[in-house]
Design a protein around this motif. Sequence first.
Motif, PDB file in Angstrom:
ATOM      1  N   GLY A 268       0.767  -1.235   0.000  1.00 57.94           N
ATOM      2  CA  GLY A 268       0.000   0.000   0.000  1.00 57.94           C
ATOM      3  C   GLY A 268       0.793   1.277   0.000  1.00 57.94           C
ATOM      4  N   ALA A 269       2.075   1.208  -0.360  1.00 55.11           N
ATOM      5  CA  ALA A 269       2.929   2.390  -0.253  1.00 55.11           C
ATOM      6  C   ALA A 269       2.457   3.554  -1.125  1.00 55.11           C
ATOM      7  CB  ALA A 269       4.374   2.028  -0.617  1.00 55.11           C
ATOM      8  N   MET A 270       1.805   3.284  -2.249  1.00 49.82           N
ATOM      9  CA  MET A 270       1.409   4.341  -3.187  1.00 49.82           C
ATOM     10  C   MET A 270      -0.018   4.838  -2.934  1.00 49.82           C
ATOM     11  SD  MET A 270       4.253   4.453  -4.609  1.00 49.82           S
ATOM     12  CE  MET A 270       3.938   5.742  -5.814  1.00 49.82           C
ATOM     13  N   PHE A 271      -0.465   4.745  -1.715  1.00 43.05           N
ATOM     14  CA  PHE A 271      -1.805   5.177  -1.316  1.00 43.05           C
ATOM     15  C   PHE A 271      -1.904   6.695  -1.276  1.00 43.05           C
ATOM     16  CE2 PHE A 271      -4.481   6.472   2.331  1.00 43.05           C
ATOM     17  CZ  PHE A 271      -5.702   5.921   1.982  1.00 43.05           C
ATOM     18  N   LEU A 272      -3.034   7.224  -1.716  1.00 47.94           N
ATOM     19  CA  LEU A 272      -3.271   8.677  -1.668  1.00 47.94           C
ATOM     20  C   LEU A 272      -4.562   8.958  -0.920  1.00 47.94           C
ATOM     21  CD1 LEU A 272      -2.812  11.318  -4.462  1.00 47.94           C
ATOM     22  CD2 LEU A 272      -4.916  11.300  -3.104  1.00 47.94           C
ATOM     23  N   LEU A 273      -4.499   9.896   0.027  1.00 47.59           N
ATOM     24  CA  LEU A 273      -5.681  10.329   0.771  1.00 47.59           C
ATOM     25  C   LEU A 273      -5.845  11.831   0.619  1.00 47.59           C
ATOM     26  CD1 LEU A 273      -8.002   9.901   2.831  1.00 47.59           C
ATOM     27  CD2 LEU A 273      -6.291  10.252   4.644  1.00 47.59           C
ATOM     28  N   SER A 274      -7.042  12.259   0.265  1.00 49.28           N
ATOM     29  CA  SER A 274      -7.353  13.686   0.175  1.00 49.28           C
ATOM     30  C   SER A 274      -8.781  13.916   0.648  1.00 49.28           C
ATOM     31  CB  SER A 274      -7.170  14.191  -1.257  1.00 49.28           C
ATOM     32  OG  SER A 274      -8.180  13.672  -2.107  1.00 49.28           O
ATOM     33  N   TYR A 275      -9.087  15.181   0.935  1.00 51.04           N
ATOM     34  CA  TYR A 275     -10.440  15.564   1.340  1.00 51.04           C
ATOM     35  C   TYR A 275     -10.910  16.733   0.487  1.00 51.04           C
ATOM     36  CZ  TYR A 275      -9.981  12.598   5.466  1.00 51.04           C
ATOM     37  OH  TYR A 275      -9.828  11.523   6.300  1.00 51.04           O
ATOM     38  N   TYR A 276     -12.188  16.662   0.122  1.00 50.23           N
ATOM     39  CA  TYR A 276     -12.744  17.665  -0.786  1.00 50.23           C
ATOM     40  C   TYR A 276     -13.751  18.547  -0.064  1.00 50.23           C
ATOM     41  CZ  TYR A 276     -15.215  19.699  -4.779  1.00 50.23           C
ATOM     42  OH  TYR A 276     -15.792  20.581  -5.667  1.00 50.23           O
ATOM     43  N   GLY A 277     -13.554  19.866  -0.182  1.00 47.09           N
ATOM     44  CA  GLY A 277     -14.538  20.840   0.265  1.00 47.09           C
ATOM     45  C   GLY A 277     -14.690  20.960   1.766  1.00 47.09           C
ATOM     46  N   MET A 291      -6.133  -4.607  -5.165  1.00 46.48           N
ATOM     47  CA  MET A 291      -6.872  -5.531  -6.027  1.00 46.48           C
ATOM     48  C   MET A 291      -6.488  -6.986  -5.758  1.00 46.48           C
ATOM     49  SD  MET A 291      -7.028  -5.571 -10.207  1.00 46.48           S
ATOM     50  CE  MET A 291      -5.245  -5.300 -10.313  1.00 46.48           C
ATOM     51  N   TYR A 292      -5.199  -7.251  -5.475  1.00 48.05           N
ATOM     52  CA  TYR A 292      -4.763  -8.644  -5.413  1.00 48.05           C
ATOM     53  C   TYR A 292      -4.284  -9.114  -4.038  1.00 48.05           C
ATOM     54  CZ  TYR A 292      -0.118  -6.513  -5.943  1.00 48.05           C
ATOM     55  OH  TYR A 292       1.001  -5.740  -5.790  1.00 48.05           O
ATOM     56  N   ALA A 293      -3.918  -8.193  -3.149  1.00 45.42           N
ATOM     57  CA  ALA A 293      -3.455  -8.588  -1.817  1.00 45.42           C
ATOM     58  C   ALA A 293      -4.652  -8.707  -0.869  1.00 45.42           C
ATOM     59  CB  ALA A 293      -2.456  -7.569  -1.274  1.00 45.42           C
ATOM     60  N   LYS A 294      -4.599  -9.677   0.014  1.00 42.64           N
ATOM     61  CA  LYS A 294      -5.718  -9.923   0.926  1.00 42.64           C
ATOM     62  C   LYS A 294      -5.976  -8.716   1.813  1.00 42.64           C
ATOM     63  CE  LYS A 294      -8.806 -12.528   3.070  1.00 42.64           C
ATOM     64  NZ  LYS A 294     -10.059 -12.961   2.433  1.00 42.64           N
ATOM     65  N   ARG A 295      -4.926  -8.154   2.413  1.00 40.87           N
ATOM     66  CA  ARG A 295      -5.059  -6.994   3.285  1.00 40.87           C
ATOM     67  C   ARG A 295      -3.972  -5.978   2.962  1.00 40.87           C
ATOM     68  NH1 ARG A 295     -10.189  -7.050   5.230  1.00 40.87           N
ATOM     69  NH2 ARG A 295     -10.712  -9.144   5.968  1.00 40.87           N
ATOM     70  N   THR A 296      -4.361  -4.697   2.998  1.00 46.84           N
ATOM     71  CA  THR A 296      -3.453  -3.613   2.600  1.00 46.84           C
ATOM     72  C   THR A 296      -3.735  -2.377   3.449  1.00 46.84           C
ATOM     73  OG1 THR A 296      -4.954  -2.625   0.984  1.00 46.84           O
ATOM     74  CG2 THR A 296      -3.582  -4.464   0.208  1.00 46.84           C
ATOM     75  N   ILE A 297      -3.084  -1.288   3.076  1.00 47.73           N
ATOM     76  CA  ILE A 297      -3.323   0.006   3.713  1.00 47.73           C
ATOM     77  C   ILE A 297      -4.815   0.338   3.739  1.00 47.73           C
ATOM     78  CG2 ILE A 297      -2.858   1.121   1.481  1.00 47.73           C
ATOM     79  CD1 ILE A 297      -2.313   2.759   4.909  1.00 47.73           C
ATOM     80  N   PHE A 298      -5.551  -0.053   2.718  1.00 43.82           N
ATOM     81  CA  PHE A 298      -6.973   0.275   2.635  1.00 43.82           C
ATOM     82  C   PHE A 298      -7.743  -0.313   3.814  1.00 43.82           C
ATOM     83  CE2 PHE A 298     -11.138  -0.131   0.113  1.00 43.82           C
ATOM     84  CZ  PHE A 298     -11.473   1.189   0.352  1.00 43.82           C
ATOM     85  N   ASP A 299      -7.356  -1.507   4.275  1.00 44.35           N
ATOM     86  CA  ASP A 299      -8.032  -2.143   5.400  1.00 44.35           C
ATOM     87  C   ASP A 299      -7.746  -1.446   6.718  1.00 44.35           C
ATOM     88  OD1 ASP A 299      -9.177  -4.694   4.091  1.00 44.35           O
ATOM     89  OD2 ASP A 299      -7.093  -4.670   3.432  1.00 44.35           O
ATOM     90  N   LEU A 300      -6.624  -0.739   6.793  1.00 45.84           N
ATOM     91  CA  LEU A 300      -6.298   0.015   8.003  1.00 45.84           C
ATOM     92  C   LEU A 300      -7.012   1.356   8.040  1.00 45.84           C
ATOM     93  CD1 LEU A 300      -2.434  -0.645   8.225  1.00 45.84           C
ATOM     94  CD2 LEU A 300      -4.326  -2.021   9.118  1.00 45.84           C
ATOM     95  N   VAL A 301      -7.236   1.941   6.878  1.00 43.33           N
ATOM     96  CA  VAL A 301      -7.801   3.284   6.802  1.00 43.33           C
ATOM     97  C   VAL A 301      -9.322   3.270   6.676  1.00 43.33           C
ATOM     98  CG1 VAL A 301      -7.880   5.371   5.365  1.00 43.33           C
ATOM     99  CG2 VAL A 301      -5.689   4.287   5.865  1.00 43.33           C
TER     100      VAL A 301
END
Length: 340
Positions: A268-277, A291-301
Motif C-alpha cells: 500500500g505504499a502508493m496510497f493517496l488520501l485527500s479531502y474535498y470541500g 486488487m490482489y493482496a488480501k489486506r493492505t493500507i486500505f483495510d487500516l484506513v
Amino acid sequence: MKLMRTEDAVGQVLCHDITQIIKGVTKDAVFRKGHIITEEDIPVLLSVGKDHIYIWENNENMLHENDAAKILYDMCANKHMTPSEIKEGKIELIAECDGLLKVDTERLNAVNALGEMMIACRHGNFPVKKGDKIAGTRIIPLVIEKEKMERAKKAAGEKPIFELIPFKKMKAAIVNTGNEVFYGRIKDTFTPVIIEKLKEYGAEVVGHVVSDDNHEHITAAIQKFLDEGVDMVLCTGGMSVDPDDRTPLAIKNTGAEIVTYGAPVLPGAMFLLSYYGEKKRPVIGLPGCVMYAKRTIFDLVLPRIVAGEILKKADIDTLGEGGLCLNCPVCTFPNCGFGK
C-alpha cells in the motif's frame, strides 16, 4: 477481611467468589461473594483447596473487589457499550453496535501503572462488531483502598477511556482508470474487490465509471460524483510514479486537499488520501495491491473513514510500526500484528 480456618468458618460471610477449576470440565464459582457458610459447605471448600478462608469484615477505608470493579468500569465505559456480569472482581465491556474502537492510550497506561488493578483491551482504531468483547477490567486483590481508587479516577480523567464510534451509512463512487480497462483489453477485477470491502462496513456503491488515462477525464469523473453528493470517491489504477499514471494529478486538480501521497505500509505504499470541500469528503487513490493482496493500507484506513474520522498525515505516518503485512497462508486479520 479476615483469614480463618475453613472448619471454623460456619456462619461467616464469604467476601469473594470461590472458583473451582477442573480442566476440560469447568471453571466457575462454587460459592459467590456474600454466601453464608454452612456445615455442609466445609467439605466442598476443602475439596477446592481452601483450608483457610477469607470472611468479610467491614472497613470504611477499603472496597471489595466487585465494588472497585464497578469504578473501573465507569472509568472505561462510553456510549454503545454494556457491562458483563461482575465476577471475581472482573467486568468486561461488550460492544452494542458495529463501529470503530478508539482508545486513549495515555490514560489507559496511567491507570494500569497504579498497580492492584488492570484494564486490558483490543487495539484502538480497529473495527469491532456488535457483541464483541472490547475490554476486560479486574481488581487484583480481594479488597483495595478507597484512596487508591480515587487516584485511579484522577488518572483516568473525566472522559471515558474508550469510545465506540458507530459506522456511518456512506455512499461511495468508484472511478476506475486505465486505458487497458477502458478499451476492454483486460477485465475490470478491481471494482468487485472494492465493493466487497465497503460491504464490510455497510457502505454502498452508488456510482461507477471507467475512465481512460487522460487526467482531465479522470478529474471530470471524480467531480461529477462529488457534485452528485456522494460521501466518498475511490479511484483505482494509475497510482504509481510511471509517467502515464495520472490519477494523483487528476485528484489534485479537483481542488481536493492532499493529506498524503504515500504511506509507510506494505502492501500500500502508493496510497493517496485527500479531502474535498468544507464537508471534508474523502477522495482516495488506491494502489494496485488493493486488487490482489488480501489486506493492505486500505483495510487500516477504511474503518476510520467510514466512522467519519478526518485523518491527518500524522495518522498515516505512525502506521510504519506494524505496517508490514506478512501475507500469511491463512489470513487472520485483524487478529494479527498488521497495523498494530
